[in-house]
Design an enzyme around this catalytic site. Structure first.
Site, PDB file in Angstrom:
ATOM      1  N   TRP A 354       0.831  -1.217   0.000  1.00 34.03           N
ATOM      2  CA  TRP A 354       0.000   0.000   0.000  1.00 34.03           C
ATOM      3  C   TRP A 354       0.860   1.260   0.000  1.00 34.03           C
ATOM      4  CZ3 TRP A 354      -2.334   2.085   5.146  1.00 34.03           C
ATOM      5  CH2 TRP A 354      -1.367   2.070   6.152  1.00 34.03           C
ATOM      6  N   ASP A 355       2.202   1.104  -0.138  1.00 35.28           N
ATOM      7  CA  ASP A 355       3.098   2.253  -0.026  1.00 35.28           C
ATOM      8  C   ASP A 355       2.813   3.327  -1.076  1.00 35.28           C
ATOM      9  OD1 ASP A 355       5.774   1.218   1.819  1.00 35.28           O
ATOM     10  OD2 ASP A 355       4.358  -0.249   1.074  1.00 35.28           O
ATOM     11  N   GLU A 493       0.650  -4.329  12.247  1.00 35.56           N
ATOM     12  CA  GLU A 493       0.895  -5.753  12.002  1.00 35.56           C
ATOM     13  C   GLU A 493       1.263  -6.543  13.254  1.00 35.56           C
ATOM     14  OE1 GLU A 493       2.357  -5.598   7.364  1.00 35.56           O
ATOM     15  OE2 GLU A 493       3.856  -5.364   8.924  1.00 35.56           O
TER      16      GLU A 493
END
Length: 797
Positions: A354-355, A493
């Site tokens: 998703w960077d 995470e």
């Protein structure tokens, strides 16, 4: 340090792997690490060369399971260049006496220079000035030049030029138990005009890469006679040039290489094209001139000038430089995405996460055509995303957390904890919020560019497919009259399951749920924006009926958002029941707890048990949306979000975040800007040095953190300068910053170039060029009209 140059003033082998990543040269098509050309893969040297989109899959038996990974392939080493006196040893900085050493990354020109003097075992002293480039002008061309001077000796010398295909993926230590051989030798050859050729192919993906190289030795600009021997081995071809040199004279050794692959367009056959390009290349000086001009054009658009101290300006340019090298105009029309670690190393296996959420804001305002091309990477994989959703029993399109060649999920099933040496289950693939990130990127590209054609044909199809996916993910809670999402993982995470549970996933991650509500709200708006005929086509194609649209409206108003108390948003349902983490104890016990998950697993403890986050999760909402946008989103959901709520959440989660991701500092700098300028600035400076000083202890050597680099630039443009792309116009509302004396940058808003600069408390705006003569821009609280070429100044006192 010069403001466009990174300079290393000594030879330090132990720092070489880090320097290699920082000194990588690339052009969006291909990149090569800043390794020493005279050395191969050693403990202190790793000459990795990477192709955008260059993946290969391989299987490994590990922990009783067969694991298939798709890796970012290390392709043949084109750098190989060396010398020795005929009766001496080949140059090796680890064995020779290094008298002087200076390495310079010249970012303005896009070249890497090494200037060094060495002494061999016989006392012979030699000076070499090395200069290399990866052409930004002609993306298939790379080159290397030595200016060679024997200082105290004369005699016969041998120069070695080679292409080496005997390379493996060996950049990341924790991957070394996995299959690392991705190439098979295809062929080596030599043309009549002394062009050496190497062709290899990836084992599974069958990507063929052809490299062709020529070398010449010059004295006073003229070719020096030399005897040439060619050696062909399995996967390697080399030439040895033997000639006479005289003490004190200078000689130029020039190596020109062309690189083509079977992925290229408008070619006949890769090797044929490579040989043709080498023959047409011209001298190193000509290649350098064209390459420098190409970089000059990029810097004209991309440079952000910041006056506070030279180091911060330099590091901003380092970040800009690596973005341009990874996603340059050479990617336009090429089927590639945004690799999280650039084209600089093998960490994350070159996968696309998703960077891009952090990269696109910089590109949107300067190179929107690049953003459009990168968004098409997602569009080309929409069928794979639809299949993934169907396999999960869902509708629409479910894009994977990690994407590679064809868009299937490349997320790891197991990963190695280097602290404990154990392979452990990896459930981070449940980060379904990547779908909302893609939707967010589509919408903000449209806002910045006004590109209705893209939105109507590609963007809307992806956006509506993502909305359909979320609609199939929600569960209706009749008792609460709310919609919920179960079995997912948020941006943090460290939390992938409930304590003691064998089932992965969490209930109602607040970030994911709020983003789902936003996706629904914008999907309904997009249906109103696009043409009626196109709307009908899409609804039919995607099998979206009136009942589905009514469901979207309900979800946009009834998505469940968990709260702890007093306006503090709960990271996920049940987070409030977790144990508080003993931060002071662990900071005293360990030097570095950025990767707290690894520390705890090494102690046989589970981060799922604690209120300890890897990175910003709830707080991502305050990064992506302005206060006014958040107020509207939450108001539709029946909640009040104001400045007081934001401050409480920042303070609550600031104490509970380890910043295990470099992206986390970007988010914290952004959200603290209005509430604690000193902490915001400290986080900003931490982002700036994160790769340059390798603050995470060895991770930069495996590839730079592209999202964090782009995030630092976005902090300047949208954070410090207060640029906000609205639905009607561009707004400029700078923050009052004590740390910045001056700053200036150019932005492209809907095909209009605008120069914005601040000096002290004076704001200057110039509408420089565009297809209109007048442009309306919001300045602080007013909409002002600007005439092309006429600057306007505003006081910010």
């Amino acid at each position: 340090m010069k403001k466009f140059s990174i300079v290393y003033k000594n030879w330090n082998p132990k720092e070489q792997n880090h320097r290699e990543a920082i000194c990588t040269l690339g052009n969006g098509y291909i990149a090569t690490r800043g390794a020493a050309e005279e050395s191969g893969n050693t403990e202190y040297n790793y000459p990795g060369t990477y192709l955008a989109g260059g993946f290969n899959r391989a299987k490994t038996e590990i922990s009783g399971r067969t694991i298939e990974n798709e890796d970012f392939v290390n392709f043949p080493n084109w750098l190989c260049l060396n010398f020795r006196p005929t009766d001496g040893e080949w140059l090796d900085l680890e064995r020779f006496k290094v008298l002087e050493y200076r390495q310079t990354l010249n970012m303005k020109k896009g070249v890497l220079e090494r200037n060094f003097r060495v002494e061999d075992a016989e006392g012979r002293k030699t000076h070499i000035h090395s200069c290399r480039l990866v052409s930004m002008h002609k993306k298939h061309m790379v080159g290397l030049q030595w200016i060679f001077r024997p200082e105290n000796w004369s005699g016969k010398v041998e120069f070695l030029s080679a292409l080496d295909g005997n390379v493996i993926n060996d950049n990341v230590a924790r991957y070394r138990d996995l299959e690392s051989h991705h190439l098979v030798s295809h062929r080596t050859d030599l043309s009549q005009d002394q062009i050496i050729q190497l062709s290899v192919q990836t084992k599974q993906s069958k990507i063929t890469m052809a490299q062709a190289a020529s070398a010449v030795i010059l004295h006073k600009g003229k070719p020096l006679p030399a005897d040439i021997e060619t050696h062909q081995d399995e996967g390697r071809i080399s030439q040895v040039f033997s000639t006479e040199v005289k003490e004190g004279n200078e000689y130029a050794v020039e190596k020109t290489v062309a690189i083509y692959t079977s992925r290229d367009v408008a070619i006949s056959e890769p090797m044929q094209e490579a040989c043709k390009s080498v023959r047409r290349a011209g001298s190193f000086a000509e290649m350098l001139r064209e390459h420098t001009l190409a970089f000059e054009t990029l810097w004209h658009r991309a440079d952000i000038k910041l006056v506070d101290d030279d180091k911060n300006q330099l590091l901003l340019r380092l970040h800009t430089f690596h973005i341009l090298q990874t996603v340059s105009p050479n990617v336009i029309g090429v089927d590639v995405g945004v690799p999280a670690r650039g084209l600089h190393g093998e960490a994350y296996r070159g996968h696309i996460f998703w960077d891009e959420l952090f990269v696109f804001p910089f590109l949107n305002l300067r190179f929107p055509e690049i953003t459009r091309s990168l968004l098409m990477y997602r569009y080309h994989r929409i069928d794979e995303a639809r299949y993934a959703a169907k396999e999960e029993g869902k509708r629409g399109a479910m894009f994977p957390w990690q994407s590679g060649s064809n868009g299937r999920s490349e997320s790891q099933v197991l990963h190695l904890n280097p602290e404990s040496g154990r392979w452990i289950a990896d459930n981070t693939y449940l980060q379904r919020h990547v779908n909302s990130a893609i939707a967010y990127n589509i919408w903000n590209y449209f806002l910045t560019t006004g590109d209705r054609k893209f939105l109507s044909f590609f963007g809307a199809e992806m956006f509506l497919s993502i909305a359909a996916f979320w609609a199939s993910m929600v569960i209706y809670n009749a008792e609460e009259d709310r919609y919920e999402i179960h079995g997912i993982v948020g941006p943090d995470e460290y939390h992938t399951a409930y304590p003691g549970s064998e089932e992965p996933g969490l209930k109602n991650n607040a970030y994911t749920n709020v983003m789902t509500a936003w996706v629904m709200q914008k999907a309904l708006e997009i249906l109103e924006i696009i043409d009626t005929r196109r709307k009908e086509e899409l609804l039919q194609l995607l099998e979206i009926n009136d009942m589905e649209i009514l469901l979207w409206k309900e979800i946009s108003h009834k998505m469940y958002v968990p709260f702890i108390k007093e306006g503090i948003i709960n990271q996920f349902e049940g987070y409030e029941k977790l144990d508080e983490f003993p931060w002071d104890e662990y900071r005293e016990k360990y030097d570095d707890i950025h990767r707290l998950d690894r520390v705890l697993e090494n102690e046989n403890k589970d981060p799922n048990n604690y209120k300890a986050s890897k990175q910003a999760d709830v707080l991502m909402l305050f990064y992506l949306f302005s206060v006014d946008e958040l107020h509207l989103i939450f108001k539709k959901l029946g909640h009040e979000v104001n400045e007081d709520v934001i401050v409480k959440n920042i303070e609550y989660y600031r104490k509970r975040t380890s910043h295990g991701s470099t992206l986390s500092r970007v988010v914290f700098s952004w959200i603290l800007l209005k509430y604690n300028q000193l902490q915001s600035w400290q986080n900003f400076e931490k982002v700036l040095v994160s790769d340059f000083e390798d603050i995470q202890g060895g991770t930069t050597a495996e590839g730079i953190h592209l999202g964090a680099m782009a995030g630092s630039l976005d902090l300047v443009q949208r954070g410090f300068l207060g640029l906000e792309v609205g639905e009607e116009t561009l707004w400029i509302n700078p923050h009052k910053l004590d740390h910045i004396k001056e700053m200036s940058l150019k932005v492209n808003f809907r095909s209009h170039w605008v120069l914005v600069s601040i000096s002290g408390r004076n704001l200057k705006i110039v509408f420089e060029e565009g297809h209109k003569d007048k442009l309306k821009i919001g300045v602080v609280n007013d909409i002002c009209e600007f005439h092309k070429g006429i600057p306007r100044e505003f006081s910010l006192a």
